[in-house]
Design a protein around this motif. Sequence first.
Motif, PDB file in Angstrom:
ATOM      1  N   GLY A  25       0.816  -1.211   0.000  1.00 21.93           N
ATOM      2  CA  GLY A  25       0.000   0.000   0.000  1.00 21.93           C
ATOM      3  C   GLY A  25       0.846   1.255   0.000  1.00 21.93           C
ATOM      4  N   ASN A  81      -9.432   1.285  -0.925  1.00 19.39           N
ATOM      5  CA  ASN A  81     -10.572   0.389  -0.776  1.00 19.39           C
ATOM      6  C   ASN A  81     -10.190  -1.081  -0.660  1.00 19.39           C
ATOM      7  OD1 ASN A  81     -13.054   2.144  -1.024  1.00 19.39           O
ATOM      8  ND2 ASN A  81     -11.822   2.831  -2.749  1.00 19.39           N
ATOM      9  N   THR A  82      -8.912  -1.353  -0.447  1.00 16.71           N
ATOM     10  CA  THR A  82      -8.437  -2.730  -0.321  1.00 16.71           C
ATOM     11  C   THR A  82      -7.575  -2.830   0.933  1.00 16.71           C
ATOM     12  OG1 THR A  82      -8.369  -2.887  -2.733  1.00 16.71           O
ATOM     13  CG2 THR A  82      -7.210  -4.596  -1.489  1.00 16.71           C
ATOM     14  N   ASP A  83      -8.049  -3.593   1.901  1.00 15.98           N
ATOM     15  CA  ASP A  83      -7.286  -3.748   3.144  1.00 15.98           C
ATOM     16  C   ASP A  83      -6.125  -4.714   2.998  1.00 15.98           C
ATOM     17  OD1 ASP A  83      -8.859  -1.949   4.452  1.00 15.98           O
ATOM     18  OD2 ASP A  83     -10.021  -3.425   5.577  1.00 15.98           O
ATOM     19  N   TYR A  84      -6.269  -5.667   2.073  1.00 18.79           N
ATOM     20  CA  TYR A  84      -5.226  -6.681   1.903  1.00 18.79           C
ATOM     21  C   TYR A  84      -5.173  -7.058   0.435  1.00 18.79           C
ATOM     22  CZ  TYR A  84      -2.794 -11.153   2.104  1.00 18.79           C
ATOM     23  OH  TYR A  84      -1.915 -12.182   1.900  1.00 18.79           O
ATOM     24  N   SER A 111      -7.147 -10.935  -2.361  1.00 17.30           N
ATOM     25  CA  SER A 111      -7.432  -9.619  -1.773  1.00 17.30           C
ATOM     26  C   SER A 111      -8.621  -9.690  -0.838  1.00 17.30           C
ATOM     27  CB  SER A 111      -7.699  -8.581  -2.869  1.00 17.30           C
ATOM     28  OG  SER A 111      -8.852  -8.914  -3.612  1.00 17.30           O
ATOM     29  N   GLY A 113     -11.289  -6.899   1.686  1.00 22.95           N
ATOM     30  CA  GLY A 113     -11.677  -5.558   2.117  1.00 22.95           C
ATOM     31  C   GLY A 113     -11.987  -5.551   3.597  1.00 22.95           C
ATOM     32  N   PRO A 114     -12.571  -4.464   4.057  1.00 20.45           N
ATOM     33  CA  PRO A 114     -12.919  -4.371   5.476  1.00 20.45           C
ATOM     34  C   PRO A 114     -13.945  -5.439   5.865  1.00 20.45           C
ATOM     35  CG  PRO A 114     -13.303  -2.283   4.332  1.00 20.45           C
ATOM     36  CD  PRO A 114     -12.939  -3.295   3.306  1.00 20.45           C
ATOM     37  N   ASP A 120     -13.008  -4.902  13.099  1.00 24.37           N
ATOM     38  CA  ASP A 120     -11.568  -4.698  12.962  1.00 24.37           C
ATOM     39  C   ASP A 120     -10.886  -5.783  12.140  1.00 24.37           C
ATOM     40  OD1 ASP A 120     -11.629  -2.392  14.437  1.00 24.37           O
ATOM     41  OD2 ASP A 120     -11.246  -3.422  16.343  1.00 24.37           O
ATOM     42  N   GLU A 121     -11.586  -6.875  11.893  1.00 19.57           N
ATOM     43  CA  GLU A 121     -10.983  -7.986  11.172  1.00 19.57           C
ATOM     44  C   GLU A 121     -11.095  -7.777   9.666  1.00 19.57           C
ATOM     45  OE1 GLU A 121     -12.616 -11.648  12.496  1.00 19.57           O
ATOM     46  OE2 GLU A 121     -12.289 -11.176  14.596  1.00 19.57           O
ATOM     47  N   LEU A 122     -10.315  -8.530   8.936  1.00 27.37           N
ATOM     48  CA  LEU A 122     -10.338  -8.493   7.481  1.00 27.37           C
ATOM     49  C   LEU A 122     -11.570  -9.222   6.970  1.00 27.37           C
ATOM     50  CD1 LEU A 122      -8.603  -7.675   5.012  1.00 27.37           C
ATOM     51  CD2 LEU A 122      -7.564  -9.929   5.130  1.00 27.37           C
TER      52      LEU A 122
END
Length: 167
Positions: A25, A81-84, A111, A113-114, A120-122
């Motif tokens: 990121g 817009n992508t957490d992972y 990938s 997101g929230p 709080d987790e993926l």
Amino acid sequence: MNAPHIDVEQVEAANTAFYEALEQGDFETVSEFWLTPSDLGIDESFHDPADAGVVSCVHPGWPVLTGRGEVLRSYALIMANTDYIQFFLTDVHVSVTGDTALVTCTENILSGGPAPEGGDELGPLVGQLVVATNAFRRTPAGWKLWSHHASPVLAETEDEEGEDTPA
């Protein structure tokens, strides 16, 4: 080791580092990988940077994006817009001719997101298979991206005769 082999190694390293910056990121580093007018020796005070050494990008399912600003905005939007995201690159092929290089590869993308409900987790992870072509130009600062084009790979299904066909 001969010069063409060194060029191939440098391009492959730049390609890998670009994807690593995406995974982390790191927008600043992603931005540094894209050509600028000054990379091409163009004086921006006399030329419109949008018209000089135009970069382009096609993300899967998106229209063609042209110009450095538009391309970088797309990466900022994806990162926001992508957490992972993680890329497993396979079928990597590098071809260098003079100051231009092409990298073709398969992006095996994982990938997420929230989490739903704002936890709080993926959120659930999604896998995507994409083929990509990255065009690089040699600059005084090293190899820089000129164009990225990625397209999804259609899933194969078995037809009535047991042969694999695109879905």
